[in-house]
Design an enzyme around this catalytic site. Structure first.
Site, mmCIF file in Angstrom:
data_model
loop_
_atom_site.group_PDB
_atom_site.id
_atom_site.type_symbol
_atom_site.label_atom_id
_atom_site.label_comp_id
_atom_site.label_asym_id
_atom_site.label_seq_id
_atom_site.Cartn_x
_atom_site.Cartn_y
_atom_site.Cartn_z
ATOM 1 N N ARG A 179 0.035 4.708 3.039
ATOM 2 C CA ARG A 179 0.112 4.459 4.479
ATOM 3 C C ARG A 179 0.433 5.678 5.329
ATOM 4 N NH1 ARG A 179 4.207 -0.356 4.616
ATOM 5 N NH2 ARG A 179 4.499 0.065 2.383
ATOM 6 N N CYS B 285 0.831 -1.206 0.000
ATOM 7 C CA CYS B 285 0.000 0.000 0.000
ATOM 8 C C CYS B 285 0.863 1.253 0.000
ATOM 9 C CB CYS B 285 -0.922 0.008 1.222
ATOM 10 S SG CYS B 285 -1.975 1.479 1.304
ATOM 11 N N TRP C 220 -8.947 5.817 -0.275
ATOM 12 C CA TRP C 220 -9.490 6.374 -1.507
ATOM 13 C C TRP C 220 -8.618 5.925 -2.660
ATOM 14 C CZ3 TRP C 220 -8.073 9.763 2.554
ATOM 15 C CH2 TRP C 220 -6.775 10.261 2.461
ATOM 16 N N GLU D 83 -5.046 3.267 -10.330
ATOM 17 C CA GLU D 83 -5.770 2.024 -10.053
ATOM 18 C C GLU D 83 -6.955 1.867 -11.000
ATOM 19 O OE1 GLU D 83 -6.058 0.975 -5.617
ATOM 20 O OE2 GLU D 83 -5.857 3.159 -5.622
#
Length: 387
Positions: free
Chosen positions: A89, A86, A259, A264
């Site tokens: 973070r 991720c 979000w 993506e």
């Protein structure tokens, strides 16, 4: 109950409680590591000794133990902090925890999942949120959400091998149909129902209410024709097929979201050949020469597709991040973790964005990865695939 009686109970029922001596030892070890971590980073709660004794006693009696509310909140946030794939973070401390551990039934899990979407969407001001349902207990598994995200679009397989909608969800769409879902109107963006299974029950279907799903139609700031493509995407990426593991306790249904980062949607969901495969469509409307790779038509179409995603979300007032900004923010997070004396695990192949990787600062350095706890772990697929 005396410690001697408790030890006797453990000797008589260890196999029943834990399944194996190895599992019991692992639970004690992970519980101790987590309690010590919690108390080391939460000085207001004092030394860990008393809490460790409580946890050991509860494990001896029941084969498991129950996290306090503070432990659950801390564990869920640190699991995000430890998520090596991720990039977002930096905001791990802001994660909102919805404690629904008393819930095991499919109906109430569906209702709370819909409420999760309503609360986190907040009219477009997406708030990082996790809803934690009942954990696995000895002999009683916790509930499972079969969808990989709370919001996904159906993928209908055609006789010729093609797919209407999202090819990634074709298997789950088939499962939903087998369970009785009639399907939607067969558009590329039909909402899939949730498939939820509770212990001892068959999986159940739950249609997503339209009012809990915020979607953004995609347009382009420079090309009016882009709206004619009919592309859209939902606002909240709520992961729902990963278990939250804290101190040896596994919560198999714990949907969580941040979000979107624009890539993506634009580079992966809509751009990948194995997903919506929109690069040839966009390139054709741009008038690009697609006969030769050296024209870099894919790259040019990919950039414009991502421009459309960022433009559309911002025009709609929906939170989204671009990959350049998020890359810089990640390095800020990394520096903070290093100053705190903590390792920050990083999977380079996931942190580097899928477009313009070398133009972002996260590309130009190496990282270390590790399996730190607490953590989020992907659940095994509960249904068969078509290959």
């Amino acid at each position: 109950m005396s410690s001697t009686v408790r030890k006797g109970l453990f000797r008589r029922s260890a196999e029943e409680l834990y399944g194996s001596a190895e599992r019991h030892a692992a639970l004690l070890r992970e519980a101790a590591e987590f309690v010590e971590l919690f108390h080391s980073e939460s000085p207001d709660y004092g030394p860990a000794d008393r809490r460790l004794r409580e946890v050991y006693d509860e494990i001896a009696l029941s084969g498991s133990y129950t996290h306090t509310k503070a432990e659950l909140e801390f564990g869920a946030r640190v699991a995000w902090r430890n998520s090596s794939r991720c990039i977002g973070r930096l905001y791990w401390r802001s994660l909102r925890i919805r404690d629904r551990r008393e819930m095991t039934g499919a109906d109430e899990i569906a209702a709370e999942s819909f409420e999760h979407l309503t609360e986190t969407t907040a009219g477009g001001r997406i708030r990082p949120t996790i809803t934690v349902f009942a954990p696995d207990r000895p002999g009683v598994p916790g509930p499972r959400i079969w969808n990989d995200q709370l919001i996904r679009y159906a993928g209908y397989r055609l006789p010729d091998g093609g797919v209407v909608g999202d090819p990634m969800t074709a298997d789950l769409t088939r499962v939903a149909r087998d369970l009785g879902w009639p399907g939607g109107p067969r558009t590329p963006f039909d909402l899939l129902p949730l498939v939820i299974r509770s212990a001892g029950e068959s999986p159940k279907l739950f249609d997503l209410p339209r009012d809990v799903v915020l979607e953004v139609p995609l347009t382009h700031p420079d090309f009016p024709w882009f709206a004619e493509l009919g592309l859209r995407w939902h606002a909240v990426p709520a992961i729902s097929n990963m278990s939250l593991e804290i101190g040896g306790i596994r919560y198999p249904a714990a949907p969580f979201n941040g979000w979107y980062m624009g890539t993506e949607i634009g580079a992966r969901n809509l751009g990948d050949v194995g997903r919506y495969d929109q690069l040839p469509v966009v390139a054709a409307r741009l008038g690009l020469d697609t006969r030769r790779e050296m024209t870099l038509w894919r790259d040019r179409a990919l950039v414009e597709l991502n421009v459309a995603v960022l433009h559309s979300f911002r025009a709609a007032g929906v939170a989204i991040a671009d990959h350049h900004t998020e890359s810089r923010r990640f390095l800020t997070h990394l520096a903070r973790e290093e100053r705190a004396g903590r390792m920050c695990p990083v999977d380079w192949s996931w942190i580097v964005p899928p477009i313009s990787g070398s133009a972002t600062p996260v590309f130009h350095r190496s990282y270390d990865d590790a399996d730190l706890r607490p953590r989020y772990v992907r659940n095994a697929c509960p249904y068969g695939t078509a290959g």
